[in-house]
Design a protein around this motif. Structure first.
Motif, PDB file in Angstrom:
ATOM      1  N   ILE A  67      70.505 -30.312 -21.664  1.00 31.07           N
ATOM      2  CA  ILE A  67      71.294 -29.228 -21.066  1.00 31.07           C
ATOM      3  C   ILE A  67      71.355 -29.392 -19.558  1.00 31.07           C
ATOM      4  O   ILE A  67      72.405 -29.191 -18.920  1.00 31.07           O
ATOM      5  CB  ILE A  67      70.707 -27.863 -21.444  1.00 31.07           C
ATOM      6  CG1 ILE A  67      70.904 -27.599 -22.943  1.00 31.07           C
ATOM      7  CG2 ILE A  67      71.332 -26.749 -20.618  1.00 31.07           C
ATOM      8  CD1 ILE A  67      72.331 -27.349 -23.360  1.00 31.07           C
ATOM      9  N   THR A  68      70.238 -29.778 -18.954  1.00 34.15           N
ATOM     10  CA  THR A  68      70.208 -29.966 -17.498  1.00 34.15           C
ATOM     11  C   THR A  68      71.173 -31.070 -17.085  1.00 34.15           C
ATOM     12  O   THR A  68      71.931 -30.924 -16.108  1.00 34.15           O
ATOM     13  CB  THR A  68      68.782 -30.292 -17.034  1.00 34.15           C
ATOM     14  OG1 THR A  68      67.879 -29.306 -17.521  1.00 34.15           O
ATOM     15  CG2 THR A  68      68.697 -30.307 -15.511  1.00 34.15           C
ATOM     16  N   THR A 104      65.686 -30.893 -25.243  1.00 37.52           N
ATOM     17  CA  THR A 104      66.807 -29.965 -25.111  1.00 37.52           C
ATOM     18  C   THR A 104      66.997 -29.557 -23.664  1.00 37.52           C
ATOM     19  O   THR A 104      68.132 -29.506 -23.158  1.00 37.52           O
ATOM     20  CB  THR A 104      66.576 -28.724 -25.992  1.00 37.52           C
ATOM     21  OG1 THR A 104      66.380 -29.131 -27.354  1.00 37.52           O
ATOM     22  CG2 THR A 104      67.762 -27.773 -25.928  1.00 37.52           C
ATOM     23  N   VAL A 105      65.900 -29.268 -22.970  1.00 35.35           N
ATOM     24  CA  VAL A 105      65.978 -28.968 -21.539  1.00 35.35           C
ATOM     25  C   VAL A 105      66.612 -30.137 -20.795  1.00 35.35           C
ATOM     26  O   VAL A 105      67.519 -29.956 -19.955  1.00 35.35           O
ATOM     27  CB  VAL A 105      64.579 -28.663 -20.964  1.00 35.35           C
ATOM     28  CG1 VAL A 105      64.611 -28.648 -19.435  1.00 35.35           C
ATOM     29  CG2 VAL A 105      64.053 -27.342 -21.495  1.00 35.35           C
ATOM     30  N   LEU A 129      68.514 -23.624 -27.893  1.00 33.48           N
ATOM     31  CA  LEU A 129      67.225 -23.497 -28.569  1.00 33.48           C
ATOM     32  C   LEU A 129      67.330 -22.582 -29.785  1.00 33.48           C
ATOM     33  O   LEU A 129      66.753 -22.857 -30.840  1.00 33.48           O
ATOM     34  CB  LEU A 129      66.171 -22.978 -27.586  1.00 33.48           C
ATOM     35  CG  LEU A 129      65.790 -23.955 -26.468  1.00 33.48           C
ATOM     36  CD1 LEU A 129      64.913 -23.270 -25.437  1.00 33.48           C
ATOM     37  CD2 LEU A 129      65.098 -25.194 -27.025  1.00 33.48           C
ATOM     38  N   ALA A 170      72.422 -29.336 -28.072  1.00 34.87           N
ATOM     39  CA  ALA A 170      72.667 -29.804 -26.706  1.00 34.87           C
ATOM     40  C   ALA A 170      73.245 -31.214 -26.651  1.00 34.87           C
ATOM     41  O   ALA A 170      73.631 -31.678 -25.580  1.00 34.87           O
ATOM     42  CB  ALA A 170      71.368 -29.754 -25.901  1.00 34.87           C
ATOM     43  N   TYR A 195      73.656 -22.189 -16.874  1.00 32.82           N
ATOM     44  CA  TYR A 195      72.701 -23.202 -17.323  1.00 32.82           C
ATOM     45  C   TYR A 195      71.633 -22.586 -18.227  1.00 32.82           C
ATOM     46  O   TYR A 195      71.368 -23.089 -19.337  1.00 32.82           O
ATOM     47  CB  TYR A 195      72.052 -23.857 -16.101  1.00 32.82           C
ATOM     48  CG  TYR A 195      70.780 -24.614 -16.372  1.00 32.82           C
ATOM     49  CD1 TYR A 195      70.788 -25.820 -17.056  1.00 32.82           C
ATOM     50  CD2 TYR A 195      69.546 -24.123 -15.917  1.00 32.82           C
ATOM     51  CE1 TYR A 195      69.612 -26.522 -17.287  1.00 32.82           C
ATOM     52  CE2 TYR A 195      68.376 -24.817 -16.139  1.00 32.82           C
ATOM     53  CZ  TYR A 195      68.402 -26.008 -16.831  1.00 32.82           C
ATOM     54  OH  TYR A 195      67.235 -26.696 -17.054  1.00 32.82           O
ATOM     55  N   THR A 196      71.011 -21.502 -17.775  1.00 35.18           N
ATOM     56  CA  THR A 196      69.933 -20.914 -18.557  1.00 35.18           C
ATOM     57  C   THR A 196      70.456 -20.301 -19.855  1.00 35.18           C
ATOM     58  O   THR A 196      69.787 -20.349 -20.893  1.00 35.18           O
ATOM     59  CB  THR A 196      69.165 -19.877 -17.730  1.00 35.18           C
ATOM     60  OG1 THR A 196      70.075 -18.914 -17.180  1.00 35.18           O
ATOM     61  CG2 THR A 196      68.425 -20.548 -16.582  1.00 35.18           C
ATOM     62  N   ASP A 211      73.043 -21.424 -21.579  1.00 35.64           N
ATOM     63  CA  ASP A 211      73.300 -22.556 -22.481  1.00 35.64           C
ATOM     64  C   ASP A 211      71.996 -23.067 -23.086  1.00 35.64           C
ATOM     65  O   ASP A 211      71.951 -23.451 -24.271  1.00 35.64           O
ATOM     66  CB  ASP A 211      73.995 -23.684 -21.727  1.00 35.64           C
ATOM     67  CG  ASP A 211      75.469 -23.412 -21.474  1.00 35.64           C
ATOM     68  OD1 ASP A 211      75.994 -22.419 -22.022  1.00 35.64           O
ATOM     69  OD2 ASP A 211      76.090 -24.197 -20.732  1.00 35.64           O
ATOM     70  N   LEU A 212      70.936 -23.087 -22.279  1.00 39.07           N
ATOM     71  CA  LEU A 212      69.652 -23.553 -22.781  1.00 39.07           C
ATOM     72  C   LEU A 212      69.123 -22.630 -23.873  1.00 39.07           C
ATOM     73  O   LEU A 212      68.711 -23.088 -24.953  1.00 39.07           O
ATOM     74  CB  LEU A 212      68.642 -23.649 -21.635  1.00 39.07           C
ATOM     75  CG  LEU A 212      67.208 -23.990 -22.036  1.00 39.07           C
ATOM     76  CD1 LEU A 212      67.142 -25.337 -22.737  1.00 39.07           C
ATOM     77  CD2 LEU A 212      66.293 -23.966 -20.813  1.00 39.07           C
TER      78      LEU A 212
END
Length: 443
Positions: free
Chosen positions: A231-232, A227-228, A186, A99, A178-179, A181-182
């Motif tokens: 990415i956010t 990471t969250v 991970l 990320a 978004y989700t 990519d997250l």
């Protein structure tokens, strides 16, 4: 840490440099989590990794006295300008960050300049308690649930970045890129996600990580959160892990799952006790249950956390246990593990696993039996036993607990209490709305 160990670390890091450069990594973030639950960092260019591995990166011990808003408490054993520590990256957990292009990450172990472990090193404490369990023949495997809300960027106020309903697929569809990519990031970082879903509060999501060694489980919790966050931010939004994002909202938990093993067998199954537990799993759980008020000072360590720990919000504010009871502070997942539901993500994850394991070990030694399980909402019971209703109550329970005092050591335990009382003083007189606003984006 002797000279031979330093040179071993230097040589091993040198072997990693070429691979990192080939993957376009330019620097390594070396992190630790302070007593207030904030992830702090010192970074080193890739070429400097061998030096950092052998000699460490300099960092003041003053961080042991930091509050969540960067105020420094003048504590009994921390808070002054004198002294130096060395941050040694754990090369076993070195991870190229999907990320954050150009970056790698490693958690730090903190030592003094002479190579002795820092007496307030959170990661070292978790390792020490796991080692104590191993002496008794036991192994703990742990994993965290990470909850967060996604807010629209560009404002300190919270506006959910999605309008989809709680647990609704619409929320995931609205933030599908978004989700995705997250989850991809991970996976690229070798984080095993057990499940992922929209949660109850507006804009809220949750993911659970696979069980692993307790120190590495805490490492993974840090890696997941950062990471969250990354990415956010790349999607132009903000992530909050606060236990109370808005005063009227549900807030985020940070549940800890633990299972107890001996000789390759999970002791939470195949026994003759409650719901298939072995005697040892019951004793371990009984030790955790008996110390839940004191554990709250570690697992729910912020003033904001006690705005979350209220009845009928599925925050588990009762010092009871039950089979699949999500309003009990301890939820038994039959045949699998014990979930500590009263914890949140303002907790330092290393301290959370260390303190909970210490409580469980005391239960094993003393053969603590569990009371009757609670099979209803504890709020409906006339004599439901509440957890501390404030951080001040939790700190008092922590200071009175001899088992946790012994596990932490006098200096470490005193500093934990000093930092908690510093936060209590910082938020004295604040309304719930002010507490939520000041905590919202800190963790």
């Amino acid at each position: 840490m002797d000279t031979a160990e330093r040179e071993h670390r230097r040589a091993r890091a040198a072997e990693l440099v070429d691979d990192l450069l080939e993957r376009d990594v330019v620097a390594v973030a070396v992190t630790w989590v302070d007593h207030s639950g904030i992830t702090r960092v010192k970074s080193v260019p890739v070429a400097g990794l061998p030096r950092a591995a052998a000699d460490g990166l300099g960092a003041s011990p003053v961080f042991d006295a930091f509050l969540l808003d960067d105020t420094i408490v003048a504590g009994r054993h921390a808070g002054g300008p004198v002294g130096d520590l060395r941050l040694h990256p754990d090369l076993d957990r070195l991870t190229v960050l999907a990320a954050q292009p150009g970056w790698a990450w490693a958690p730090a172990d903190r030592y003094d300049r002479d190579g002795a472990p820092h007496p307030q090193d959170e990661r070292g404490l978790a390792r020490a308690v796991a080692d104590r369990l191993a002496v008794h023949g036991y192994e703990v495997r742990a994993g965290f649930e990470v909850e967060w809300v996604v807010g629209a960027g560009g404002t300190d106020e919270f506006r959910p970045a999605t309008t989809g309903p709680a647990y609704g697929h619409a929320r995931q569809v609205e933030l599908s890129d978004y989700t995705a990519d997250l989850m991809s990031a991970l996976a690229d970082q070798d984080v095993e996600v057990l499940q992922f879903h929209p949660e109850y509060a507006p804009g809220q999501f949750e993911l659970s990580t696979a069980p692993e060694d307790p120190v590495h489980a805490a490492d993974t919790s840090v890696l997941v959160r950062e990471t969250v966050r990354a990415i956010t931010a790349r999607h132009g939004m903000r992530a909050s892990f606060s236990p109370k994002v808005t005063a009227e909202g549900v807030g985020n938990g940070g549940h800890l799952h633990l299972s107890l093993w001996r000789d390759g067998r999970n002791l939470f199954g195949g026994g003759d006790g409650w719901f298939g537990m072995t005697d040892e799993a019951e004793w371990f759980s009984g030790g955790v249950l008996a110390r839940l008020p004191a554990l709250c000072a570690i697992g729910a360590p912020s003033v904001a956390g006690y705005l979350r720990l209220v009845p009928r919000h599925w925050a588990a504010p009762y010092a009871v246990w039950g089979l699949e009871n999500r309003e009990a502070a301890l939820r038994l997942v039959a045949g699998r593990d014990l979930e500590v539901r009263c914890f949140d993500l303002t907790a330092n994850p290393y301290l959370a696993v260390a303190a909970t394991m210490a409580a469980g070990l005391a239960g094993l030694v003393d053969r603590v039996r569990l009371p009757e399980p609670v099979g209803v909402d504890p709020a409906d019971l006339p004599d439901g036993v509440r957890l501390p209703a404030s951080l001040e109550e939790a700190v008092a329970a922590f200071e009175a607990d001899e088992v946790l005092a012994e596990a932490f050591g006098a200096e470490f335990a005193a500093t934990i209490a000093d930092v908690r009382r510093g936060e209590i003083a910082r938020f004295a007189g604040c309304s719930p709305e002010e507490v939520a606003a000041l905590t919202r984006w800190r963790h």
